[in-house]
Design an enzyme around this catalytic site. Structure first.
Site, mmCIF file in Angstrom:
data_model
loop_
_atom_site.group_PDB
_atom_site.id
_atom_site.type_symbol
_atom_site.label_atom_id
_atom_site.label_comp_id
_atom_site.label_asym_id
_atom_site.label_seq_id
_atom_site.Cartn_x
_atom_site.Cartn_y
_atom_site.Cartn_z
ATOM 1 N N THR A 172 0.969 -1.186 0.022
ATOM 2 C CA THR A 172 0.074 0.126 0.041
ATOM 3 C C THR A 172 0.848 1.201 -0.051
ATOM 4 O O THR A 172 1.362 1.678 -1.118
ATOM 5 C CB THR A 172 -0.973 -0.059 1.167
ATOM 6 O OG1 THR A 172 -0.174 -0.361 2.466
ATOM 7 C CG2 THR A 172 -2.036 -0.960 1.097
ATOM 8 N N LYS B 232 3.693 -7.154 3.938
ATOM 9 C CA LYS B 232 3.514 -5.583 3.774
ATOM 10 C C LYS B 232 2.959 -4.915 4.948
ATOM 11 O O LYS B 232 2.683 -5.640 5.849
ATOM 12 C CB LYS B 232 2.468 -5.305 2.590
ATOM 13 C CG LYS B 232 0.955 -5.832 2.711
ATOM 14 C CD LYS B 232 0.163 -4.771 3.888
ATOM 15 C CE LYS B 232 0.267 -3.361 3.255
ATOM 16 N NZ LYS B 232 -0.738 -2.480 4.180
ATOM 17 N N THR C 197 -1.984 -3.457 10.539
ATOM 18 C CA THR C 197 -2.133 -3.455 9.123
ATOM 19 C C THR C 197 -0.934 -3.920 8.399
ATOM 20 O O THR C 197 -0.058 -3.493 7.840
ATOM 21 C CB THR C 197 -2.251 -1.862 8.335
ATOM 22 O OG1 THR C 197 -3.364 -1.476 8.812
ATOM 23 C CG2 THR C 197 -2.838 -2.233 6.777
ATOM 24 N N GLU D 208 6.008 4.718 7.403
ATOM 25 C CA GLU D 208 5.431 5.691 6.837
ATOM 26 C C GLU D 208 6.274 6.958 7.233
ATOM 27 O O GLU D 208 6.202 7.260 8.592
ATOM 28 C CB GLU D 208 3.776 5.935 7.036
ATOM 29 C CG GLU D 208 3.128 5.174 6.144
ATOM 30 C CD GLU D 208 1.649 5.132 6.497
ATOM 31 O OE1 GLU D 208 1.266 5.824 7.427
ATOM 32 O OE2 GLU D 208 0.709 4.614 5.865
ATOM 33 N N ASN E 2 -0.388 10.570 7.039
ATOM 34 C CA ASN E 2 -1.582 10.091 7.566
ATOM 35 C C ASN E 2 -2.734 11.283 7.449
ATOM 36 O O ASN E 2 -3.648 10.620 8.040
ATOM 37 C CB ASN E 2 -1.114 9.634 8.911
ATOM 38 C CG ASN E 2 -0.291 8.305 8.840
ATOM 39 O OD1 ASN E 2 -1.005 7.361 8.217
ATOM 40 N ND2 ASN E 2 0.817 8.000 9.264
ATOM 41 N N SER F 77 -7.113 5.858 5.131
ATOM 42 C CA SER F 77 -6.885 4.440 5.383
ATOM 43 C C SER F 77 -8.109 3.826 6.435
ATOM 44 O O SER F 77 -8.484 4.808 7.165
ATOM 45 C CB SER F 77 -5.575 4.155 5.747
ATOM 46 O OG SER F 77 -5.312 4.516 7.016
#
Lengths: 404, 404
Positions: free
Chosen positions: A162, A189, A200, A280, A399, A404
Site C-alpha cells: 500500500t 506488507k 495493518t 510511513e 497520515n 485508510s
C-alpha cells in the site's frame, strides 16, 4: 532483534513465497489501486500436503476477510490465498463478508479446490465495498499467471503493497546435508499502523517442510510473539492483520521443530525489521532494549511504553538525545525498578546514570538511520527489544493526506 | 465536559488565585527562562485557615518538588506555594531534592512560616539542576511583590507558563445571598505532555471557604477525575504534575460540599479545556464522547483509546472524517459492544451506522477549531468525554525542537 538480517546460508535460495518447493504465486494489476500497480495476488499450495496455521488481528472490529480466514484455518488446511490491496473490506457489513465469500468461491472454482480452503486477506481503505468486478477478473488473471519462479514471488510481494516503498521478501534454509534441508519463504506488507499484537500487516509464509497444522501453529505463534508483536510503528492496531503459514511437504522432510521455529522466528524478525524500516514517513528506526528486568514481561512493558511515546519519537526526529522523556515513560509502567537505579544509553552513550545525569549528551550522534535506546532496570536479568520509528513531519503528512 | 465555559454568575469576581479572600500572589522574572519572562511565583495563604489538598502525578519517576510537596500536604496544611518554570528539577537526584528543600526553607524564612508548610512545584527541562542563586533571589523578589489584586493573579499565572501561549485563570462563586457566597480561584499551565492521570501540568486552586483538609481532598479528587484526568493531549504523562487546593477560610462560610465540589469540578473543566485549546501545535480541539456504554469505565476506556490514536489525530488535522480509524481504535478496547451495532458521528454527522457506512462523509465540515466525535456503543446508558487535539506539523516541530 537486530536491525539487519541476511541469509545465513552461503547458497541462499530464491526468496519470497515461491522459494520453497510446492508453491506458485502471481500478482497482477486489477485496477483496485488508482496507480495501475499490482493489487491482486494469489498464492497456491501445490501439495502434497496442505497444512497451515494463521495469526490474526486481535482488533474486535475485524475485517470481513479476517472473519472468513479464521474459519478457513480452523481445520488446519489452506490450499490457496487470495490477497488484495486497494481496499480493506473492513466495516462493510454483511455485503462485505458476502464479497469475501464470493471471491474465495471464485478462486476455488478456477483452481478446482474447495472455497473453504481459500484464505482471503485485504488491505486498504476501511468502510468501502470492494469493486467486485475488478477483483474477480483480477483473481482470474492471477490464477492464469501462477508460477513458481522468483518473478512470481516478486510480483506477489508487489501486489500487497500500500504505502510501502519496497516489496518485502525473505527466505531461510533449515537443516543441513545430513538431515536434509527445508526452505521457508515469505512476504510482508505494512508501512503504517504497525503495532504489537499485529497491525495493518499482511504476511504469507510458506515452507516445503512436512509439518502438522499443530506444529505450524505452535511455531508461528512463537515466531510472531518474538517479531511482529515487538514492532510498533505508531501504536495503532489494524482491522485486517493476517499472518499465514502454509506447508506443502514437498521436501519430504520433517525438520527438527526447534530448529524450524528458530528459523521461522528469524525470518519473521527480518520481515518485521523491514516493515519498521519502511514505516510511513520515518527518518529513524529505533531499537528499544530494556534489560536487567525482573521478568521478560516487565522488559516488554517498558520497551513498548517508550516505543509509544510521541515525545520520545519527536525528540529522536529532532536528533535530541532526550533521556528525560525516556525516564518519564519508564515511570508510567508497573515494571519492577527503583527510579534512582535506572540507566539509559542512547546510541551507546550512558546519558542517564542512577536516574540522573550521566555521560555528556553531546557525545550522542543521531545522524544515522538506526538508533538504539538501552534501558537498564537494575532489577533482574531478563530483556526484550521493541522496534519503532521516530515521529516526523512526513508521518503527519502521509497520515493526514492518505485515507485508510 | 463542554469546550466553552463562562462564569455563570452575573457579577463574576476577579479571576485567578487571588480571587478568593485570604490570598496573595506574585510572579517575577528571575532569569530561569532565557526569554526574561516571569518564571518564579509565590502564592501565600493568609488564613485564618490553612487547610489544603493535593493531587500529584502517578509517574514513578517523580520530580523532586513532587516528592517534597507530597510530604508537605500529608498533614493537610499548606501556608504557601513556590512555583517555577524554566526547570523541572526532575531526575536530579539527591542534589535536586536538596534544592527543593532549600528553596522551601528560603520562602519559609521570608514569610516567617514553617518550611514544612511550603509546597513547591517546578516545570521545564528534565535532568538539569536549577540555578539556585537565580531561583532564591527570584523567590525573595516574589515575596516582596506579594499582593491580592488581579494583577498579582495575572503575574502569577504568567510565571508558570512554558510553551503555553496564554495564561490560564479561572474563578467560580458558590452559594447565594441566603447561604452566603464563597469563591474558588485558580490558575494552570501545561501546553503539552497532557495525559490522563495528570501531565506536565501545574494547577493552583484557592478558596476562601471554611473546609477541612479531608473535605478539600475529597472535592479535589472528584474534580480532577472529571476534568484533568479526561484531557489527553499526547498520551504522555509528566514527572511533575501537581494540582493544589488551598483554603483560607476568610469568608467564614462553609458551603454545601456537593455544591462546592460541583463548582470546583466546573472550574477544573474550564482549566482543562483551556489547556487542551492551547496544547502545543494543535489545530483542532477534539471532544470524544462515548455514550450508551454499559459502564462509565467502558465509556472512558473507549474515549481514551480514540484520543490516543495518532491515526485519528492526523486524520482530523487533514480534515478527513475518517470514521474507520475511530472504529479500528474502538475495536482494541475491552468495552462491551457488538461491532455491527456501533455508530459514530463526526461533528454531528452519523458517518458510521451499525458498524458500516452511514451518512455521506462529504457532509462533515472540519474547518472549525472544535471537533466532536460521538461514539454510540449501543450497550447501556453510561457516557464519558475526553478532550484531545489533532496531531500536526507544529506538534512535531515544537517537540523535536524543544527539549523538555
Amino acid at each position: 532483534m537486530s536491525l539487519a538480517h541476511t541469509n545465513t546460508h552461503p547458497s541462499a535460495p530464491a526468496t519470497g513465497v515461491t522459494a520453497p518447493a510446492g508453491f506458485s504465486a502471481a500478482g497482477v494489476p486489477a485496477g483496485l489501486k488508482s496507480t495501475g500497480k499490482n493489487d491482486v495476488v494469489v498464492v497456491q499450495n501445490l501439495g502434497p500436503n496442505f497444512t497451515a496455521a494463521g495469526v490474526f488481528t486481535s482488533n474486535r472490529v475485524a475485517a470481513a476477510p479476517v472473519h472468513w480466514s479464521r474459519q478457513v484455518i480452523a481445520d488446519g488446511r489452506v490450499d490457496a490465498v487470495l490477497l488484495n490491496s486497494g481496499g480493506a473490506n473492513a466495516c462493510t457489513g454483511a455485503e462485505g463478508f458476502g464479497n469475501t465469500h464470493r471471491s474465495a468461491e471464485h478462486v476455488a472454482q478456477l483452481l478446482n479446490i474447495s472455497a473453504g480452503d481459500v484464505a482471503v486477506a485485504s488491505t486498504g481503505l476501511i468502510g468501502v465495498q470492494l469493486p467486485m468486478d475488478k477483483l474477480l477478473s483480477g483473481a482470474s488473471e492471477a490464477v492464469s499467471a501462477l508460477a513458481g519462479d522468483q518473478n512470481a514471488s516478486d510480483q506477489a510481494a508487489a501486489g500487497i503493497m500500500t504505502t510501502d516503498t519496497v516489496p518485502k521478501l525473505t527466505s531461510r534454509l533449515v537443516g543441513d546435508s545430513t538431515t536434509g534441508q527445508v526452505i521457508i519463504g515469505g512476504m510482508a506488507k505494512g508501512a503504517g499502523m504497525l503495532a504489537p499484537a499485529l497491525a495493518t500487516m499482511l504476511v504469507v509464509l510458506t515452507t516445503d517442510a512436512v509439518l502438522s497444522a499443530e506444529q505450524l501453529d505452535s511455531a508461528l505463534r512463537s515466531a510472531t510473539a518474538m517479531s511482529f508483536d515487538r514492532a510498533d510503528s505508531d501504536g495503532c492496531m489494524s482491522t485486517n492483520d493476517t499472518v499465514l503459514l502454509l506447508a506443502s511437504g514437498a521436501s519430504g522432510i520433517t525438520p527438527d521443530i526447534a530448529e524450524f521455529t528458530a528459523a521461522l522466528t528469524d525470518a519473521c524478525q527480518e520481515l518485521a525489521a523491514k516493515l519498521i524500516e519502511d514505516a510511513e514517513g520515518a527518518d529513524h528506526t529505533i531499537a528499544i532494549r530494556t534489560f536487567n528486568a525482573a521478568t521478560e514481561a516487565d522488559a516488554l512493558e517498558v520497551s513498548k511504553a517508550v516505543s509509544r511515546s510521541n515525545l520520545v519519537k519527536t525528540a529522536i526526529f529532532g536528533k535530541d538525545p532526550n533521556w528525560g522523556r525516556v525516564l518519564s515513560e519508564v515511570g508510567t509502567t508497573k515494571a519492577a525498578f527503583e527510579p534512582d537505579e535506572l540507566n539509559v544509553a542512547i546510541n551507546g552513550v550512558w546519558v542517564c546514570k542512577n536516574g540522573g545525569v550521566g555521560e555528556d549528551r553531546e557525545l550522542v550522534s543521531l545522524e544515522d538511520r538506526n538508533v538504539s535506546i538501552d534501558i537498564d532496570l537494575n532489577a533482574g536479568s531478563e530483556e526484550a527489544t521493541v522496534l519503532t520509528n521516530d515521529l516526523t513531519h512526513d508521518y503527519v503528512h502521509e497520515n493526514s493526506a492518505y485515507s485508510s
